[in-house]
Design an enzyme around this catalytic site. Structure first.
Site, PDB file in Angstrom:
ATOM      1  N   CYS A 142      -2.170  20.228  54.305  1.00 43.88           N
ATOM      2  CA  CYS A 142      -1.763  20.555  52.929  1.00 43.88           C
ATOM      3  C   CYS A 142      -2.747  21.553  52.309  1.00 43.88           C
ATOM      4  CB  CYS A 142      -1.644  19.272  52.108  1.00 43.88           C
ATOM      5  SG  CYS A 142      -0.733  19.491  50.573  1.00 43.88           S
ATOM      6  N   HIS A 175       1.657  15.302  55.701  1.00 39.26           N
ATOM      7  CA  HIS A 175       0.422  14.519  55.747  1.00 39.26           C
ATOM      8  C   HIS A 175       0.429  13.455  56.839  1.00 39.26           C
ATOM      9  CE1 HIS A 175      -1.493  15.906  51.948  1.00 39.26           C
ATOM     10  NE2 HIS A 175      -0.251  16.253  51.677  1.00 39.26           N
ATOM     11  N   GLU A 183      -2.083  11.938  57.980  1.00 33.91           N
ATOM     12  CA  GLU A 183      -3.104  10.917  57.683  1.00 33.91           C
ATOM     13  C   GLU A 183      -2.567   9.808  56.790  1.00 33.91           C
ATOM     14  OE1 GLU A 183      -2.636  13.504  55.982  1.00 33.91           O
ATOM     15  OE2 GLU A 183      -3.608  13.519  54.029  1.00 33.91           O
TER      16      GLU A 183
END
Lengths: 225, 90
Positions: A87, A196, A198
């Site tokens: 991002c 994302h 994560e």
């Protein structure tokens, strides 16, 4: 010996804690790096997390790109160290010219926040080896300036060289050219993406655990190096 | 103190959704006849010392490396002509 993965915190980073957690869940040793560090504390790889570094003033990632830590990250990335930009981290990598192109305002002008289906097209990078090419995954996506742009020649080159790492499925969320969600450099050690991974590493908090292979991939790559 | 102005605009081929949103709002406000709007950034730099070729070259370098992202943006650099003094009526 465990593998040390650094996560940079810029003023305005939001997802550094989740990135550190993803590294830990994947089995690596998370190492916090501060934007003022010029020393990378012997890490084997670096994650540039999501957020709004330096308030996204000027352009997203433009000021972070000139932070002290990025001088060393850029140098090490050019020497082959694995670097993942998520991002805002992807925006920093583009501003650093480690990756081609740029991220612009979403074409519909709205901030988008949703679980996003993606195809992993390149499973040969340092960060995607634990996927298989063509694998479909779902991870969160949240951005206001996630539209990937580059000139036609660059886009053609990325396609021809298989450097589109992930592509949006089920609708383009932000006007990215050719539905591109993430790309890699020619060497495959630097990867940037808007979604994302994560945030998708355990079922308690993520929609899936399909983001975890980004982090296990790099650990395997480093152990085998 | 001399002032140098750097204007940064998205390249013509890059979509400008903010400019489009402004353009679409105009007729609603009664402003007719505007067929396109592009939105950019303007930097006003107050320069110490004379604005000679060397100073302008430094500003261009600054614009190229930092103020603009030349992947998606173009920029122009100009010295601002001496305008009305501060406090003068517009």
């Amino acid at each position: 010996m465990t593998t040390r993965i650094g996560v940079v915190t810029f003023p305005g980073s939001l997802d550094d804690a989740d990135a550190l957690r993803a590294v830990r869940i994947a089995g690596g040793e998370p190492v916090t790096l501060w934007h003022r560090d010029t020393d990378l504390h012997q890490v084997d790889a670096v994650v540039l997390p999501g957020g709004f570094s330096y308030g996204d003033y000027l352009r997203c990632g433009a000021i972070a790109r000139f932070s002290p830590v990025m001088g060393t990250v850029i140098e090490q990335a050019r020497a082959g160290m694995p670097v993942l930009g998520i991002c805002n981290g992807f925006q920093v990598l583009c501003e650093s010219h480690l990756l081609p192109g740029a991220l612009t305002r979403n074409d519909h002008l709205h901030f988008v926040c949703r679980d996003q289906r993606l195809t992993v097209e390149n499973a040969d990078t340092a960060w995607t080896r634990d996927y298989s090419a063509g694998q479909e995954i779902t991870v969160p996506l949240k951005n206001g300036e996630g539209g990937y742009v580059a000139d036609e020649r660059t886009l053609d080159e990325l396609e021809a060289e298989g450097r589109v790492v992930v592509r949006y499925l089920d609708g383009n969320p932000n006007g990215s050219r050719r539905d591109i969600a993430g790309i890699t450099n020619a060497a495959g050690n630097v990867v940037g993406l808007m979604p994302h991974p994560e945030h998708a590493v355990e079922t308690l908090t993520g929609p899936t655990t399909e983001g975890l292979p980004f982090f296990t991939s790099v650990l395997k790559q480093l152990v085998n190096a | 103190m001399a002032r140098v102005v750097v204007d940064v605009m998205l390249k013509p081929e890059i979509l400008d959704p903010q400019g489009q949103a402004v353009q679409r709002a105009l007729p609603r406000l009664g402003f007719e006849g505007i067929t396109d709007v592009r939105q950019g950034k303007r930097f006003e730099l107050d320069v110490e010392g004379p604005v000679d070729d060397a100073a302008l070259a430094r500003v261009r370098e600054m614009a190229e490396t930092f103020l603009a992202n030349t992947v998606i943006e173009d920029f122009t650099v100009r010295v601002e002509a001496a305008g009305p003094q501060e406090g003068a009526p517009a």
